[in-house]
Design a protein around this motif. Sequence first.
Motif, PDB file in Angstrom:
ATOM      1  N   ILE A 137       0.933  -0.869  -0.415  1.00  0.00           N
ATOM      2  CA  ILE A 137       0.212  -0.216   0.022  1.00  0.00           C
ATOM      3  C   ILE A 137       0.566   1.051  -0.032  1.00  0.00           C
ATOM      4  CG2 ILE A 137      -1.549   1.623   1.357  1.00  0.00           C
ATOM      5  CD1 ILE A 137      -2.826  -1.344   2.702  1.00  0.00           C
ATOM      6  N   ARG A 138       1.117   1.622  -0.500  1.00  0.00           N
ATOM      7  CA  ARG A 138       1.661   3.626  -1.121  1.00  0.00           C
ATOM      8  C   ARG A 138       0.515   4.301  -1.078  1.00  0.00           C
ATOM      9  NH1 ARG A 138       2.660   4.968  -5.971  1.00  0.00           N
ATOM     10  NH2 ARG A 138       5.052   5.360  -5.311  1.00  0.00           N
ATOM     11  N   VAL A 139       1.447   4.800  -0.024  1.00  0.00           N
ATOM     12  CA  VAL A 139       0.807   6.161   0.980  1.00  0.00           C
ATOM     13  C   VAL A 139       1.216   7.609   0.697  1.00  0.00           C
ATOM     14  CG1 VAL A 139       0.115   7.506   3.253  1.00  0.00           C
ATOM     15  CG2 VAL A 139      -0.281   4.929   2.433  1.00  0.00           C
ATOM     16  N   LEU A 140       0.512   8.515   0.398  1.00  0.00           N
ATOM     17  CA  LEU A 140       1.407  10.245   0.106  1.00  0.00           C
ATOM     18  C   LEU A 140       0.566  10.962   1.869  1.00  0.00           C
ATOM     19  CD1 LEU A 140       2.141  12.192  -1.263  1.00  0.00           C
ATOM     20  CD2 LEU A 140       0.486  12.752  -2.676  1.00  0.00           C
TER      21      LEU A 140
ATOM     22  N   ASP B  72      -1.701   4.877  -3.416  1.00  0.00           N
ATOM     23  CA  ASP B  72      -3.416   4.369  -3.244  1.00  0.00           C
ATOM     24  C   ASP B  72      -3.981   4.635  -2.186  1.00  0.00           C
ATOM     25  OD1 ASP B  72      -3.188   1.850  -4.412  1.00  0.00           O
ATOM     26  OD2 ASP B  72      -0.947   2.051  -2.870  1.00  0.00           O
ATOM     27  N   VAL B  73      -3.407   6.124  -1.027  1.00  0.00           N
ATOM     28  CA  VAL B  73      -4.122   6.647  -0.046  1.00  0.00           C
ATOM     29  C   VAL B  73      -3.319   7.623  -0.527  1.00  0.00           C
ATOM     30  CG1 VAL B  73      -4.836   6.728   2.105  1.00  0.00           C
ATOM     31  CG2 VAL B  73      -4.210   4.487   1.122  1.00  0.00           C
TER      32      VAL B  73
ATOM     33  N   ARG C 118      -4.588   0.817  10.535  1.00  0.00           N
ATOM     34  CA  ARG C 118      -5.483   0.243   9.880  1.00  0.00           C
ATOM     35  C   ARG C 118      -6.898   0.289   9.645  1.00  0.00           C
ATOM     36  NH1 ARG C 118      -6.879  -2.173  14.810  1.00  0.00           N
ATOM     37  NH2 ARG C 118      -7.891  -0.381  15.992  1.00  0.00           N
ATOM     38  N   ALA C 119      -7.809   1.727   9.490  1.00  0.00           N
ATOM     39  CA  ALA C 119      -7.632   2.973   8.267  1.00  0.00           C
ATOM     40  C   ALA C 119      -6.952   2.728   7.199  1.00  0.00           C
ATOM     41  CB  ALA C 119      -7.457   4.640   8.699  1.00  0.00           C
ATOM     42  N   VAL C 120      -6.441   3.310   6.758  1.00  0.00           N
ATOM     43  CA  VAL C 120      -5.041   2.280   5.672  1.00  0.00           C
ATOM     44  C   VAL C 120      -5.680   2.107   4.772  1.00  0.00           C
ATOM     45  CG1 VAL C 120      -3.091   2.865   4.018  1.00  0.00           C
ATOM     46  CG2 VAL C 120      -3.784   4.543   6.599  1.00  0.00           C
TER      47      VAL C 120
END
Length: 221
Positions: A2-5, A49-50, A115-117
């Motif tokens: 999961i890739r997060v910005l 992704d997020v 958990r939210a991500v």
Amino acid sequence: MIRVLLADDQSLVRAGFGALLGAQPDIEIAGEAADGAQALRQVRALRPDVVLMDIRMPVLDGLAATRHITEDPALAEVKVIMLTTFELDEYVFEAIRSGASGFLVKDTEPDELVRAVRAVVDGDALLSPGVTRRLIAEFAARSKEPAAADALARLTDREREVMALVGIGLSNEEIARRLVVSPLTAKTHVSRAMVKLGARDRAQLVVLAYESGLVRPGWLG
């Protein structure tokens, strides 16, 4: 993976969230942004992704940046979780109407953030525990008067029932218990309602439930 910005004008917030999320085996930090305009450029370039998006940022605020993301078909797979300092933020419902998939306060517990991500990527997240169903109803009522319910004609009676329960904040497991069906069946009904109504995610289904008049503030099913 999961890739997060991370988009927040406070470097300490970005550092803290980055350290927490980056330590997870299934999450990586794709990039950071200190204002909404930079966040939008990063999203278009990196396709995370997020996005963890602060509401109040310089140059372009989080709400405007979120609308640009959710209205761009090329970014349809990008999920946005809005961040705020206060649970009773006046922009909570407007953020969801803008297309945000979730809403968290910045002092949320670390495990809740992780958990939210993960949940948002799976299409299951909506709001942090501190943002109650009553609050959803309050801001839905302020948002605007219910629109005509013509769109709901596409749904079966069961799908309308499930959509109403989604609207008051029930999870798939809670819906399953309420209707005495399996969680998988509940999830299937939710997914079909989303497809028929063109809802981006579960959060948008809640918005439609209120705006169509299917759910009204204070209704508990």
